[in-house]
Design an enzyme around this catalytic site. Structure first.
Site, PDB file in Angstrom:
ATOM      1  N   LYS A  86       1.329 -25.802  61.081  1.00  0.00           N
ATOM      2  CA  LYS A  86       1.744 -26.411  59.812  1.00  0.00           C
ATOM      3  C   LYS A  86       3.171 -25.939  59.507  1.00  0.00           C
ATOM      4  O   LYS A  86       4.070 -26.257  60.276  1.00  0.00           O
ATOM      5  CB  LYS A  86       0.737 -26.070  58.710  1.00  0.00           C
ATOM      6  N   ASP A 128      -6.524 -17.233  53.754  1.00  0.00           N
ATOM      7  CA  ASP A 128      -6.251 -18.315  54.708  1.00  0.00           C
ATOM      8  C   ASP A 128      -4.902 -18.914  54.303  1.00  0.00           C
ATOM      9  O   ASP A 128      -4.810 -19.647  53.318  1.00  0.00           O
ATOM     10  CB  ASP A 128      -7.381 -19.352  54.619  1.00  0.00           C
ATOM     11  N   ARG A 154      -0.741 -26.736  67.932  1.00  0.00           N
ATOM     12  CA  ARG A 154      -2.025 -26.694  67.226  1.00  0.00           C
ATOM     13  C   ARG A 154      -2.802 -25.491  67.743  1.00  0.00           C
ATOM     14  O   ARG A 154      -3.177 -25.445  68.919  1.00  0.00           O
ATOM     15  CB  ARG A 154      -2.832 -27.970  67.485  1.00  0.00           C
ATOM     16  N   THR A 181      -3.340 -21.293  60.693  1.00  0.00           N
ATOM     17  CA  THR A 181      -3.070 -22.167  61.825  1.00  0.00           C
ATOM     18  C   THR A 181      -1.614 -21.945  62.198  1.00  0.00           C
ATOM     19  O   THR A 181      -0.842 -21.369  61.419  1.00  0.00           O
ATOM     20  CB  THR A 181      -3.286 -23.649  61.447  1.00  0.00           C
ATOM     21  N   TYR A 223      -7.812 -19.950  83.625  1.00  0.00           N
ATOM     22  CA  TYR A 223      -8.914 -19.385  82.830  1.00  0.00           C
ATOM     23  C   TYR A 223      -8.648 -17.902  82.607  1.00  0.00           C
ATOM     24  O   TYR A 223      -8.269 -17.195  83.541  1.00  0.00           O
ATOM     25  CB  TYR A 223     -10.253 -19.542  83.570  1.00  0.00           C
ATOM     26  N   GLU A 259     -10.808 -15.672  80.196  1.00  0.00           N
ATOM     27  CA  GLU A 259     -11.737 -15.089  79.220  1.00  0.00           C
ATOM     28  C   GLU A 259     -11.513 -13.585  79.082  1.00  0.00           C
ATOM     29  O   GLU A 259     -11.314 -12.893  80.087  1.00  0.00           O
ATOM     30  CB  GLU A 259     -13.204 -15.302  79.658  1.00  0.00           C
TER      31      GLU A 259
HETATM   32  N1  DSN Z   1      -6.613 -30.605  57.830  1.00  0.00           N
HETATM   33  C1  DSN Z   1      -5.846 -29.548  57.229  1.00  0.00           C
HETATM   34  C2  DSN Z   1      -4.999 -30.052  56.112  1.00  0.00           C
HETATM   35  O1  DSN Z   1      -4.565 -31.176  56.193  1.00  0.00           O
HETATM   36  O2  DSN Z   1      -4.751 -29.341  55.155  1.00  0.00           O
HETATM   37  C3  DSN Z   1      -6.689 -28.418  56.820  1.00  0.00           C
HETATM   38  O3  DSN Z   1      -7.452 -28.000  57.890  1.00  0.00           O
END
Ligand code: DSN
Length: 451
Positions: A233, A204, A239, A230, A59, A61
């Site tokens: 990707k 984003d 993730r 994120t 932990y 925080e």
């Molecule tokens: N779920 C993602 C996507 O597939 O683009 C976006 O958050």
């Protein structure tokens, strides 16, 4: 690959056979299929190691050197390593690497820049936007006042409408970014509008972060005040997510970095996931290499080749192609409106994973949309090149053709029985089963990562 598996699940196999069974089946699916959901990828063995490490026990925080719990001497170093790598890679003065994923990262941006009820602006979900850019069922559309902009017939952002809406509604925060957009994001135009009307601009870049790093997509860093992404990707990490504050952001608001941090913790989250932070640090290091830049370039080459090959086979694409990693197939000529379900399911039977998706001007609904979205990041990680995309296009086109005679019933009550019948038929379809065998043979030759 050791013992026929990429996973070390010896203990799970002994202690929880039921779970191990499903994990092995999922591994087989990932190896034998073609993963074409544009937001998915295969992480490296080092990223996987960090995710399965003892760092999950802790932990912590707070932030490095300012924790609410003891024992964070080494966790501080790990988080600072991830932060400094992100700062260097993207060229930003401040980064927060703690968001659990993209949606909490985006919510933190609202919390840092707006008061409940403030007007915010994002791309309509059915036009390719994201839930967290103000869609009505998301917290971002419930607690704030969203005004959504749209794309035109070619699938490009409609700047005439956008400027009119900004002028009329004076949003506090504007989002640029999308989940289904086949063009490069025009960050400069957004920045000009945000400056004229005094709004915060948040980019984003979840989908294109890896392309930005590889310099095959414009970076938003000189244009936006805040950048979220994120990490799983095109960036090919675990993730997770990051929020970056740019120099421009600090010029607009000297407290912005502090307010972003406070929004993440204690505003929205508790302890960061330290194993994920370590895995993010690894992914960022991998992203600094020439090999990653080559990877990013190949993603786009593959996507463009796939687009050209599909067009050649008479398949309609939004925008007639792509400028990034993603393609949006307009299925209306094949099945009429609402055919995304048929295409996604038929391709799944054939061993190709894609997702059904709305298209600009969608005549049906998000559950029964008229398109599919597909991309090349995961296949490129496995080593597929442009010549392989021609084969993939052929399999896709044959699979779509195999279910050509199906169309969505207009009466809602007829849809479930129709779909049940469709699924039964598709599982026995000889063409699709033949493609599945070909795909399995082909895909199994490409490792999902190097051991
Ligand atoms: N779920 C993602 C996507 O597939 O683009 C976006 O958050």
């Amino acid at each position: 690959m050791k013992g026929g598996s990429y996973m070390n699940i010896r203990n799970i196999t002994r202690s929880d056979q039921k779970l191990a069974h499903f994990m092995k089946l999922e591994e087989k699916r990932q190896i034998e299929g073609l993963e074409m959901i544009p937001s998915e990828n295969y992480v490296s063995s080092s990223v996987l190691e960090a995710m399965g490490s003892i760092l999950t026990n802790k932990y912590s925080e707070g932030f490095p050197k300012k924790r609410y719990y003891g024992g964070n001497e080494y966790i501080d170093e790990i988080e600072m390593l991830a932060m400094s790598r992100a700062q260097k890679l993207f060229g930003v003065p401040h980064v927060n690497v703690q968001p659990y994923s993209g949606s909490p990262a985006n919510l933190a941006v609202y919390l840092a820049t707006c008061k409940p009820g403030d007007t915010v602006m994002g791309l309509d979900l059915t036009h390719g936007g994201h839930l967290t850019h103000g869609w009505n069922v998301s917290a971002t559309g419930i607690f704030y006042n969203p005004v959504l902009y749209h794309v035109d017939k070619t699938g490009q952002i409609d700047f005439t409408e956008l400027e009119m809406l900004i002028k009329k509604h004076k949003p506090k925060l504007i989002w640029v970014g999308a989940t289904a957009y086949v063009y490069e994001f025009p960050f400069r135009k957004f920045a000009d509008l945000a400056a004229t009307y005094g709004a915060y601009l948040a980019a984003d870049i979840a989908h294109v972060a890896g392309l930005v790093v590889a310099k095959v997509h414009l970076s938003p860093v000189s244009y936006a005040h805040i950048v979220t992404t994120t990490t799983h990707k095109t960036l090919r990490g675990p993730r997770g997510a990051m929020i970056m504050v740019t120099k421009k952001g600090l010029q607009k608001d000297a407290d912005l970095a502090d307010r972003i941090d406070k929004a993440v913790f204690p505003g929205l989250q508790g302890g960061p996931h330290d194993h994920t932070t370590a895995a993010i640090a690894i992914a960022l290091r991998e992203a600094q290499t020439p090999a990653f830049r080559k990877y990013g370039k190949q993603i786009v080459i593959n996507a463009k080749t796939l687009a050209a090959s599909l067009l050649k086979r008479g398949i309609k694409l939004v925008g007639n192609g792509t400028q990034n990693h993603m393609l949006l197939v307009d299925l209306i000529p094949l099945y009429g409106s609402g055919g995304g379900y048929f295409a996604q399911y038929a391709l799944e039977v054939a061993g190709i994973t894609v997702n059904k998706n709305t298209i600009p001007g969608e005549p049906s609904s998000p559950f029964y949309p008229s398109g599919i979205r597909l991309g090349t990041p995961a296949l490129t990680t496995r080593g597929l090149k442009a010549k392989d995309m021609i084969k993939v296009a052929d399999w896709i086109s044959r699979s779509l053709e195999a279910v050509r005679l199906f169309s969505l019933p207009s009466k809602r009550e007829e849809r479930k029985p129709y779909m049940d019948n469709f699924k039964k038929k598709v599982h026995r379809d000889r063409t699709l089963l033949k493609i599945r065998r070909e795909v399995r043979l082909f895909a199994s030759k490409f490792p999902i990562f190097k051991m």
